[in-house]
Design an enzyme around this catalytic site. Sequence first.
Site, PDB file in Angstrom:
ATOM      1  N   ASP A 142       0.784  -1.345  -0.004  1.00  0.00           N
ATOM      2  CA  ASP A 142      -0.144  -0.081  -0.070  1.00  0.00           C
ATOM      3  C   ASP A 142       0.937   1.186  -0.082  1.00  0.00           C
ATOM      4  O   ASP A 142       2.020   1.134  -0.040  1.00  0.00           O
ATOM      5  CB  ASP A 142      -1.062   0.149   1.368  1.00  0.00           C
ATOM      6  CG  ASP A 142      -2.359   0.580   0.710  1.00  0.00           C
ATOM      7  OD1 ASP A 142      -2.197   1.489  -0.058  1.00  0.00           O
ATOM      8  OD2 ASP A 142      -3.166   0.275   1.458  1.00  0.00           O
ATOM      9  N   GLY A 167      14.900  -4.184   5.839  1.00  0.00           N
ATOM     10  CA  GLY A 167      15.962  -5.098   5.201  1.00  0.00           C
ATOM     11  C   GLY A 167      17.176  -5.875   6.027  1.00  0.00           C
ATOM     12  O   GLY A 167      17.261  -4.988   6.879  1.00  0.00           O
ATOM     13  N   GLU A 190       6.083  -1.319  11.709  1.00  0.00           N
ATOM     14  CA  GLU A 190       7.495  -1.677  11.158  1.00  0.00           C
ATOM     15  C   GLU A 190       7.740  -3.084  11.707  1.00  0.00           C
ATOM     16  O   GLU A 190       7.676  -3.439  13.135  1.00  0.00           O
ATOM     17  CB  GLU A 190       8.476  -0.737  11.870  1.00  0.00           C
ATOM     18  CG  GLU A 190       8.323   0.738  11.214  1.00  0.00           C
ATOM     19  CD  GLU A 190       9.126   0.869   9.802  1.00  0.00           C
ATOM     20  OE1 GLU A 190      10.082   0.001   9.397  1.00  0.00           O
ATOM     21  OE2 GLU A 190       8.501   1.789   9.126  1.00  0.00           O
TER      22      GLU A 190
END
Length: 275
Positions: A142, A167, A190
């Site tokens: 999104d 990452g 997160e």
Amino acid sequence: MSIEKIINEAWDKKDQINQNSDKSIKDAINKVIKDLDIGKVRVAEKIDGEWKTHQYLKKAIMLSFRIHSMKTLEGPYSSWRDKSNILKGKTAGWGDKEFEEAGFRMVPNSPVRRGSFIGKNVVLMPCFVNIGAYIDQGTMMDTFSRAGSCCQIGKNCHISAGSGVGGVLEPAQAQPTIIEDNVFLGAMSEVVEGVIVGEGSVLSMGMYIGQSTKIVNRSNNEITYGKIPPYSVVVPGTLPDKNNSKGPSLYCAVIIKQVDEKTRSKTSINDLLRE
């Protein structure tokens, strides 16, 4: 010599790898990036129920930055400067034919790095996808969501607006962040540091989960780290300071319930998040 062996041997002398390195090394690195881009290989995959990280693929990504020079790309209102192998995005120069073959929808202003894989029926709203990421079919990224280097996002997930899947490129042996199939990640959340979110889980908006985040199962007060069990419904919470009743409480992730696959398929997201 296999590509994996070439990459591992090059990694052992990585300080010497550059644009003038042997052609076999550069070819092996570029082949890995191409295979990652088309989904022929992926940085991590589930084998016999456990996630396995293929270290040589991460090494190849990091070595690719050594064999390519910095270049500048000029645009109509700005210029960019980056390593030449990823300066132009995954879909640079694509037309109708290439998009039809790839089978995903990509709206304007969605930077997607070369060396990342996007599955069929994926929807990319304005988002960012970094090199080595794998986004499986049917998932929506999104608005302003992020898929970090080497993260693995499963089928039919919804990564809500403003959320990030972190990452993990270095060190090579570190497990990437993994979102399994059918996961809903709430807005402005997160998930980072190689955390695994199990299949079918629903995370409320504003969740922040790393390896040091305490994950509390409210049904039995069990505290775990680094993995959300499948079909968990998770909300933000706090834990009191056991040694200081007047001290500040600390953030935690709270599993308020777990549902089976049948219930998950029939229940709306909002219902699952309600008490």
